[in-house]
Design a protein around this motif. Sequence first.
Motif, mmCIF file in Angstrom:
data_model
loop_
_atom_site.group_PDB
_atom_site.id
_atom_site.type_symbol
_atom_site.label_atom_id
_atom_site.label_comp_id
_atom_site.label_asym_id
_atom_site.label_seq_id
_atom_site.Cartn_x
_atom_site.Cartn_y
_atom_site.Cartn_z
ATOM 1 N N ASN A 132 0.898 -1.384 0.163
ATOM 2 C CA ASN A 132 0.068 0.200 -0.106
ATOM 3 C C ASN A 132 0.727 1.308 -0.037
ATOM 4 N N SER A 133 2.018 1.138 0.176
ATOM 5 C CA SER A 133 2.967 2.270 0.734
ATOM 6 C C SER A 133 3.783 2.607 -0.449
ATOM 7 N N GLY A 134 3.758 1.692 -1.754
ATOM 8 C CA GLY A 134 4.377 1.880 -2.833
ATOM 9 C C GLY A 134 5.767 1.239 -2.996
ATOM 10 N N SER A 135 6.045 0.101 -2.464
ATOM 11 C CA SER A 135 7.419 -0.522 -2.532
ATOM 12 C C SER A 135 7.765 -0.831 -4.143
ATOM 13 N N LYS A 136 6.554 -1.065 -4.747
ATOM 14 C CA LYS A 136 6.724 -1.553 -6.252
ATOM 15 C C LYS A 136 7.009 -0.318 -6.876
ATOM 16 N N GLU A 137 6.346 0.914 -6.703
ATOM 17 C CA GLU A 137 6.606 2.015 -7.627
ATOM 18 C C GLU A 137 7.855 2.532 -7.077
ATOM 19 N N PHE A 138 8.453 2.440 -5.845
ATOM 20 C CA PHE A 138 9.872 2.744 -5.423
ATOM 21 C C PHE A 138 11.020 2.248 -6.150
ATOM 22 N N ILE A 139 10.773 0.840 -6.429
ATOM 23 C CA ILE A 139 11.692 0.226 -7.151
ATOM 24 C C ILE A 139 11.885 0.434 -8.349
ATOM 25 N N ASN A 140 10.594 0.754 -9.111
ATOM 26 C CA ASN A 140 10.492 1.246 -10.472
ATOM 27 C C ASN A 140 11.482 2.597 -10.590
ATOM 28 N N ILE A 141 11.116 3.383 -9.451
ATOM 29 C CA ILE A 141 11.857 4.751 -9.496
ATOM 30 C C ILE A 141 13.339 4.572 -9.570
ATOM 31 N N VAL A 142 13.681 3.736 -8.450
ATOM 32 C CA VAL A 142 15.279 3.502 -8.490
ATOM 33 C C VAL A 142 15.764 2.988 -9.666
ATOM 34 N N ASN A 143 15.091 1.796 -10.171
ATOM 35 C CA ASN A 143 15.579 1.330 -11.762
ATOM 36 C C ASN A 143 15.641 2.328 -12.664
ATOM 37 N N ASN A 144 14.999 3.609 -12.699
ATOM 38 C CA ASN A 144 15.188 4.514 -13.795
ATOM 39 C C ASN A 144 15.871 5.804 -13.315
ATOM 40 N N LEU A 145 16.657 5.578 -12.178
ATOM 41 C CA LEU A 145 17.599 6.719 -12.013
ATOM 42 C C LEU A 145 18.857 6.515 -12.554
ATOM 43 N N ASN A 146 19.547 7.796 -13.055
ATOM 44 C CA ASN A 146 20.730 7.646 -13.585
ATOM 45 C C ASN A 146 21.987 8.163 -12.916
ATOM 46 N N PHE A 147 21.539 8.613 -11.699
ATOM 47 C CA PHE A 147 22.742 9.034 -11.183
ATOM 48 C C PHE A 147 23.527 7.911 -10.500
ATOM 49 N N LYS A 148 25.056 8.102 -10.765
ATOM 50 C CA LYS A 148 25.738 6.973 -10.559
ATOM 51 C C LYS A 148 26.077 6.636 -9.144
ATOM 52 N N ASN A 149 26.601 7.388 -8.416
ATOM 53 C CA ASN A 149 27.016 7.237 -6.926
ATOM 54 C C ASN A 149 25.713 7.207 -6.198
ATOM 55 N N LEU A 150 25.031 5.929 -6.149
ATOM 56 C CA LEU A 150 23.751 6.243 -5.735
ATOM 57 C C LEU A 150 23.672 4.893 -4.884
ATOM 58 N N LYS A 151 22.925 4.825 -3.740
ATOM 59 C CA LYS A 151 22.421 3.681 -2.901
ATOM 60 C C LYS A 151 20.977 3.982 -2.720
ATOM 61 N N ALA A 152 20.126 3.072 -2.850
ATOM 62 C CA ALA A 152 18.756 2.910 -2.319
ATOM 63 C C ALA A 152 18.964 2.247 -0.969
ATOM 64 N N ILE A 153 17.895 2.589 0.021
ATOM 65 C CA ILE A 153 17.833 1.887 1.215
ATOM 66 C C ILE A 153 16.622 1.356 1.424
ATOM 67 N N ILE A 154 16.151 0.429 1.823
ATOM 68 C CA ILE A 154 14.951 -0.304 2.271
ATOM 69 C C ILE A 154 14.882 -0.833 3.547
ATOM 70 N N ALA A 155 13.943 -0.407 4.265
ATOM 71 C CA ALA A 155 13.614 -0.945 5.732
ATOM 72 C C ALA A 155 12.527 -1.326 6.013
ATOM 73 N N GLY A 156 12.106 -2.520 6.773
ATOM 74 C CA GLY A 156 10.943 -2.872 7.133
ATOM 75 C C GLY A 156 11.133 -4.114 8.051
ATOM 76 N N ASP A 157 9.930 -4.657 8.318
ATOM 77 C CA ASP A 157 9.926 -5.879 9.072
ATOM 78 C C ASP A 157 10.362 -7.138 8.158
ATOM 79 N N LYS A 158 10.741 -8.190 8.761
ATOM 80 C CA LYS A 158 11.295 -9.258 8.358
ATOM 81 C C LYS A 158 10.163 -9.582 7.266
ATOM 82 N N LYS A 159 9.064 -9.741 7.392
ATOM 83 C CA LYS A 159 7.997 -10.655 6.523
ATOM 84 C C LYS A 159 7.824 -9.540 5.106
ATOM 85 N N GLU A 160 7.859 -8.151 5.417
ATOM 86 C CA GLU A 160 7.785 -7.258 4.270
ATOM 87 C C GLU A 160 9.093 -7.356 3.464
ATOM 88 N N VAL A 161 10.353 -7.480 3.972
ATOM 89 C CA VAL A 161 11.362 -7.197 3.323
ATOM 90 C C VAL A 161 11.773 -8.435 2.431
#
Length: 289
Positions: A132-161
């Motif tokens: 509901n909070s848009g994890s799928k959309e977040f991944i799509n955004i990260v996949n479309n980023l061109n900035f090189k020196n970048l890391k995405a951080i995803i945090a949540g409970d064990k089941k969600e992650v």
Amino acid sequence: MKNITIDFKVKTKIINRLLEKENIQKLKKRTFLDKLIFAKKEFADIYFHTGSINKEDIEKIENAKKIIVNSKKQKSELVKKQQIDENKVEIIYPSIDAEYKKPKEVKKEFCEEFNLDVKTKFVFFTAQNFKNSGSKEFINIVNNLNFKNLKAIIAGDKKEVSGLRFQLSKQNVDDRILFFTDYNDLNRLFLVADIFVLPTHTKAFAKNILKAMFFKCAVFVPSGCASSEIVDVFATMMMPSDGSTAFKIDALLGRKEDLKHIKEQNRITAQEFTIEKNLQKLELILQSV
């Protein structure tokens, strides 16, 4: 000092602080005996409303002298559905109550721990309900980023992650994403992050947007979410899958001074919603009851 009764659906920290005052009391719950002897039903002077409106809420809303909601969207919905005087409804945005540290020092320590360049930029996502909070959309955004020196951080409970990592197992994204499971210091991750993105599908105010701003992050949130009321137009996504978001993030990451300015402005905005500031706003409302 006038005695005032309050009622609420969710007991928040600010309500706890209110109840510490001698003249503020929680409305006593109606007992079985009260119902048996047909005792007159009592209602609170101030009702803190959250979430959807049920039958019990309607009575409380109609009989309260003031109703407190946490966003303009919620106020508009309440006034429209219940046809009550809009002057009876007051907005107090959620409160932020957290210890602030200098992000630069926290980020340096974090980069050393994970053997990363201290100049790495971090884009962060965390939520209780990933879908509901848009994890799928977040991944799509990260996949479309061109900035090189970048890391995405995803945090949540064990089941969600675990569920998300399973979905992404064929995409080979581990080299660009740091996953944190049941991490006990989310505030640290907010301090490390440069940009917090929450492409949520929910309309309710997302407190993580406020927290990110308090910890000096740039933020992006859809216009359908009540949290968009406290951010600027640039930070507002048209929808969770807004195709322009990745472009905006790339542009912001590439303009150091603009990113710094937005971070500083966001912290200034968020400081208006500390518990102390919100208590001051509530005091003015109490005086009008």
